[in-house]
Motif scaffolding. Sequence first.
Motif, PDB file in Angstrom:
ATOM      1  N   UNK A 256       0.845  -1.192   0.000  1.00  0.00           N
ATOM      2  CA  UNK A 256       0.000   0.000   0.000  1.00  0.00           C
ATOM      3  C   UNK A 256       0.885   1.249   0.000  1.00  0.00           C
ATOM      4  N   UNK A 257       0.487   2.234  -0.808  1.00  0.00           N
ATOM      5  CA  UNK A 257       1.247   3.475  -0.847  1.00  0.00           C
ATOM      6  C   UNK A 257       0.402   4.574  -1.485  1.00  0.00           C
ATOM      7  N   UNK A 258       0.956   5.754  -1.524  1.00  0.00           N
ATOM      8  CA  UNK A 258       0.337   6.915  -2.149  1.00  0.00           C
ATOM      9  C   UNK A 258       1.229   7.392  -3.286  1.00  0.00           C
ATOM     10  N   UNK A 259       0.630   7.855  -4.357  1.00  0.00           N
ATOM     11  CA  UNK A 259       1.415   8.393  -5.476  1.00  0.00           C
ATOM     12  C   UNK A 259       1.953   9.774  -5.134  1.00  0.00           C
ATOM     13  N   UNK A 260       1.130  10.606  -4.492  1.00  0.00           N
ATOM     14  CA  UNK A 260       1.509  11.994  -4.237  1.00  0.00           C
ATOM     15  C   UNK A 260       1.789  12.303  -2.766  1.00  0.00           C
ATOM     16  N   UNK A 261       1.022  11.736  -1.855  1.00  0.00           N
ATOM     17  CA  UNK A 261       1.214  12.031  -0.437  1.00  0.00           C
ATOM     18  C   UNK A 261       2.433  11.302   0.110  1.00  0.00           C
ATOM     19  N   UNK A 262       3.134  11.934   1.026  1.00  0.00           N
ATOM     20  CA  UNK A 262       4.327  11.314   1.613  1.00  0.00           C
ATOM     21  C   UNK A 262       3.956  10.472   2.836  1.00  0.00           C
ATOM     22  N   UNK A 263       2.973   9.626   2.689  1.00  0.00           N
ATOM     23  CA  UNK A 263       2.603   8.722   3.770  1.00  0.00           C
ATOM     24  C   UNK A 263       3.477   7.472   3.689  1.00  0.00           C
ATOM     25  N   UNK A 264       3.518   6.664   4.726  1.00  0.00           N
ATOM     26  CA  UNK A 264       4.385   5.478   4.716  1.00  0.00           C
ATOM     27  C   UNK A 264       4.033   4.513   3.583  1.00  0.00           C
ATOM     28  N   UNK A 265       5.048   3.809   3.098  1.00  0.00           N
ATOM     29  CA  UNK A 265       4.795   2.695   2.186  1.00  0.00           C
ATOM     30  C   UNK A 265       4.693   1.445   3.060  1.00  0.00           C
ATOM     31  N   UNK A 266       3.733   0.600   2.763  1.00  0.00           N
ATOM     32  CA  UNK A 266       3.409  -0.514   3.661  1.00  0.00           C
ATOM     33  C   UNK A 266       3.474  -1.835   2.910  1.00  0.00           C
ATOM     34  N   UNK A 267       4.157  -2.810   3.500  1.00  0.00           N
ATOM     35  CA  UNK A 267       4.229  -4.173   2.977  1.00  0.00           C
ATOM     36  C   UNK A 267       3.544  -5.106   3.968  1.00  0.00           C
ATOM     37  N   UNK A 268       2.532  -5.821   3.492  1.00  0.00           N
ATOM     38  CA  UNK A 268       1.830  -6.802   4.313  1.00  0.00           C
ATOM     39  C   UNK A 268       2.013  -8.175   3.691  1.00  0.00           C
ATOM     40  N   UNK A 269       2.552  -9.103   4.482  1.00  0.00           N
ATOM     41  CA  UNK A 269       2.805 -10.456   3.992  1.00  0.00           C
ATOM     42  C   UNK A 269       2.521 -11.424   5.128  1.00  0.00           C
ATOM     43  N   UNK A 270       1.336 -12.034   5.089  1.00  0.00           N
ATOM     44  CA  UNK A 270       0.942 -12.906   6.192  1.00  0.00           C
ATOM     45  C   UNK A 270       0.836 -12.107   7.475  1.00  0.00           C
ATOM     46  N   UNK A 271       1.564 -12.525   8.481  1.00  0.00           N
ATOM     47  CA  UNK A 271       1.547 -11.822   9.763  1.00  0.00           C
ATOM     48  C   UNK A 271       2.554 -10.669   9.801  1.00  0.00           C
ATOM     49  N   UNK A 272       3.394 -10.576   8.784  1.00  0.00           N
ATOM     50  CA  UNK A 272       4.406  -9.522   8.744  1.00  0.00           C
ATOM     51  C   UNK A 272       3.799  -8.213   8.243  1.00  0.00           C
ATOM     52  N   UNK A 273       4.212  -7.120   8.884  1.00  0.00           N
ATOM     53  CA  UNK A 273       3.724  -5.797   8.520  1.00  0.00           C
ATOM     54  C   UNK A 273       4.900  -4.830   8.601  1.00  0.00           C
ATOM     55  N   UNK A 274       5.334  -4.314   7.455  1.00  0.00           N
ATOM     56  CA  UNK A 274       6.465  -3.391   7.413  1.00  0.00           C
ATOM     57  C   UNK A 274       5.979  -2.042   6.900  1.00  0.00           C
TER      58      UNK A 274
END
Length: 323
Positions: A256-274
């Motif tokens: 998950x991410x935003x094209x324009x907003x400088x919000x965090x980029x998020x990686x979700x993989x099973x129980x892992x959340x980065x």
Amino acid sequence: MKTYHWGIIGCGKVTEVKSGPAYQKTEGFELTAVMRRDAEKAEDYAKRHNVPKFYSDADQLINNPEIDAIYIATPPDTHTFYALKVAKAGKICCIEKPMAPTHHDCLTINAAFKAKNLPLFVAYYRRSLPRFDKIKSWIDADSIGEIRHINWILTKPANAIDTSKAYNWRTDAKIAPAGYFDDLASHGLDLFAYLLGDISKAIGIATNQQGLYSAKDAVTANWLHHSGITGTGSWNFGTEKREDNVEIFGSKGKIKFSVFNEQPIVLENGEKHKSLVIEHPKNIQLYHVQNIKKHLESEFIHPSTGETAAKTAWVMDQILKAD
């Protein structure tokens, strides 16, 4: 090391912080001249940014023998006009995005530069930003498995300039037929091609819901990447609040991410959340411009060229084709 002397055609708002200073901060580049049709505004820009020369006539800048390369930062309806002049003069060029109003115009520009064997870049600078390179590294490392689908929703309220019915070239159908879609969606669609590969099919619906200006203000689209990844998008410029949310769905997770907003980029993989925050540089085109220098010195192949930008223009044309 060779020094490349750059000139800017159209030293307006986008060049104040986003791009102009990047040409001054890049080693081996010098911003030597700027042009704007209003001579007083051109002079003011030159004085504030310590640029040696200024012009109100683009031909004088283009044909100045001291200038090696030119950045075209005018509204998109004049990109083809100026780009063909730059190619004829035999100079390196970077064109502000979108490259041109139509795919056909992009092909015309590319042919002119190819005939002279001249480097041509387009300011889809997200291809050079660290936060998106990090997302690409997650995808390339198979962090969410096989990619299945990408979805983007971009919404925002109408701007004050639009509700007041004042003139805004970004919403003038003669310059940007789909208004803010032309200006903003091109960034995301180009980025998605960079992250997931070229798009082979695209269809869309565009309409004007608010009647505030002549361009379209609501667009939806479906597309297909060559790899088989599907995509959907919705862009609406008359909603209650601004939202900018992209989700890439894979067989093992989601990004998950935003094209324009400088919000965090998020990686979700099973129980892992980065979740990572990767800030943009003050001059957001800095890495894009530095990569131009690396390309010219044969150290790197620039990710945003006339060829890649023409593909994005084709996708935009396909989405708006029915209208």
